[in-house]
Design an enzyme around this catalytic site. Structure first.
Site, PDB file in Angstrom:
ATOM      1  N   TYR A 161       0.848  -1.210   0.000  1.00 48.68           N
ATOM      2  CA  TYR A 161       0.000   0.000   0.000  1.00 48.68           C
ATOM      3  C   TYR A 161       0.874   1.247   0.000  1.00 48.68           C
ATOM      4  O   TYR A 161       0.678   2.171  -0.799  1.00 48.68           O
ATOM      5  CB  TYR A 161      -0.907  -0.045   1.224  1.00 48.68           C
ATOM      6  CG  TYR A 161      -1.823   1.152   1.398  1.00 48.68           C
ATOM      7  CD1 TYR A 161      -2.995   1.258   0.643  1.00 48.68           C
ATOM      8  CD2 TYR A 161      -1.548   2.147   2.326  1.00 48.68           C
ATOM      9  CE1 TYR A 161      -3.855   2.338   0.811  1.00 48.68           C
ATOM     10  CE2 TYR A 161      -2.399   3.227   2.499  1.00 48.68           C
ATOM     11  CZ  TYR A 161      -3.556   3.315   1.738  1.00 48.68           C
ATOM     12  OH  TYR A 161      -4.402   4.395   1.917  1.00 48.68           O
ATOM     13  N   LYS A 165       1.222   4.260  -2.778  1.00 49.40           N
ATOM     14  CA  LYS A 165       0.891   5.662  -2.461  1.00 49.40           C
ATOM     15  C   LYS A 165       2.107   6.576  -2.657  1.00 49.40           C
ATOM     16  O   LYS A 165       1.944   7.746  -3.017  1.00 49.40           O
ATOM     17  CB  LYS A 165       0.337   5.772  -1.036  1.00 49.40           C
ATOM     18  CG  LYS A 165      -1.002   5.054  -0.843  1.00 49.40           C
ATOM     19  CD  LYS A 165      -2.107   5.665  -1.687  1.00 49.40           C
ATOM     20  CE  LYS A 165      -3.481   5.073  -1.395  1.00 49.40           C
ATOM     21  NZ  LYS A 165      -4.549   5.669  -2.194  1.00 49.40           N
TER      22      LYS A 165
END
Ligand SMILES: NC(=O)c1ccc[n+]([C@@H]2O[C@H](COP(=O)([O-])OP(=O)(O)OC[C@H]3O[C@@H](n4cnc5c(N)ncnc54)[C@H](O)[C@@H]3O)[C@@H](O)[C@H]2O)c1
Length: 253
Positions: A161, A165
Site C-alpha cells: 500500500y 501511495k
C-alpha cells in the site's frame, strides 16, 4: 443574468459509492458542480443511491458510471460517458483505492500487484484520460489523486500500500509539470486516519492486532472533502504538484 453565468463545471469522482469518495461527491455537488460518481459494477446500487441523494439535496445533475479504474478500457469509457452525458470534464478525483495489511515477509506477488494495479495504475489511468480530455477542451482543469499518510512515511504491515501511495506522489509531481502549460493543476491529498470508511475500519482492526496506540487523531471523510473542494476551485490555480497532508499532525512534512 442566466445567459451571463458560466456553465457548470463537471467532476468525476472514482470510488464514490462510500467513504471519502462519496463525501467528496456530495461536497463538489454542493459547491455547484455537476458530478459523475464511479465505483465497481458490484457497487451499482450504492452508486445509484448516491446519485439520487445528490440530485434531491442539491438540484444539480449527477450520474453513475461504473468501471474498474485499473483497466484502461474502463477508464477511457468512463471519461467518454461523462463527456457525452454531462458535456465535458473539469475536475477528476482519482480517489478509488484498496488497503491490504500484510507484513513484507508474508506479502505475495498477487497482493503487491493488486495494490499497484488499483492504487498506482488506476490513478495514472484516471490522470491520463482526464488530461487528454482537458487538453482537448482547452479550458484548463483540476486533477486530484488519493495518496495517504503512508505515501509519506512507511507503516508496518503496509509495504505494498505504502509503495503504491509513494507512486502517487511521484506521478502527481510529473503530471503537474507536464500539464501546467494547459492550465491544468495536479495535486493529491494524503489523509491520516479517516473513520466511517472501509479502510478506516481495517486500520482500527490492524492497530488492535499489533497493539499499536489507538489514541491517534481521527476525522470524518468531510475533512478530506473540504480540502478537495478547495483544490478543485478555480482560485486554487497557484497550487500544483503538491501532496497535501490532512492528518491531525500525526506526521509533519
Ligand atoms: N480511510 C482512511 O483512513 C484513508 C487514509 C489514507 C488514504 N485513504 C485513501 O482514500 C481513498 C478512499 O478511501 P476510503 O477510506 O474512502 O475507502 P473505502 O474502502 O471506504 O472506499 C473505497 C471505494 O473504492 C472502490 N474501489 C476499490 N477498487 C476499485 C476499482 N478498481 N475501481 C473502482 N472503484 C474501486 C471501493 O469499491 C470503495 O467503494 C483510497 O485511495 C484510500 O487509500 C484513506
Amino acid at each position: 443574468m442566466g445567459s451571463l453565468e458560466s456553465p457548470k463545471r463537471i467532476a468525476l469522482i472514482t470510488g464514490a459509492a462510500q467513504g471519502i469518495g462519496r463525501s467528496i461527491a456530495f461536497r463538489l455537488a454542493e459547491d455547484g458542480l455537476n458530478v459523475a460518481v464511479n465505483d465497481l459494477p458490484s457497487k451499482l446500487a450504492e452508486l445509484e443511491a448516491v446519485v439520487e441523494e445528490i440530485k434531491s439535496s442539491t438540484g444539480g445533475q449527477a450520474i453513475a458510471v461504473t468501471g474498474d479504474v485499473s483497466r484502461e478500457g474502463d477508464v477511457k469509457a468512463m471519461v467518454t460517458s461523462v463527456v457525452g452525458k454531462l458535456g465535458g470534464l473539469d475536475v477528476m478525483v482519482a480517489n478509488a483505492g484498496i488497503t491490504e495489511f500484510r507484513s513484507l515477509v508474508d506479502l505475495s506477488v498477487e497482493e503487491w500487484d493488486r495494490n499497484m494495479a488499483i492504487n498506482g495504475r488506476g490513478v495514472m489511468l484516471c490522470y491520463k484520460h482526464a488530461a487528454k480530455q482537458m487538453i482537448e477542451q482547452g479550458r484548463g482543469g483540476r486533477i486530484i489523486g488519493a495518496c495517504s499518510q503512508a505515501g509519506k512515511q512507511g507503516i508496518p504491515s503496509l509495504p505494498a500500500y505504502a509503495a503504491s501511495k509513494f507512486a502517487v506522489r511521484g506521478l502527481t509531481q510529473c503530471a503537474a509539470l507536464e500539464l501546467a502549460p494547459h492550465k491544468i493543476t495536479v495535486n493529491a491529498y494524503a489523509p491520516g486516519a479517516i473513520i466511517s470508511t472501509n479502510i478506516g475500519e481495517q486500520l482500527d482492526q490492524e492497530r488492535a492486532r499489533l497493539n499499536m496506540p489507538m489514541n491517534i487523531p481521527m476525522a470524518q471523510p468531510e475533512v478530506i472533502a473540504s480540502l478537495v473542494s478547495y483544490i478543485a476551485k478555480l482560485e486554487s490555480y497557484f497550487i500544483t504538484g503538491q501532496t497535501i497532508s490532512a492528518n491531525g499532525g500525526t506526521h509533519c512534512d
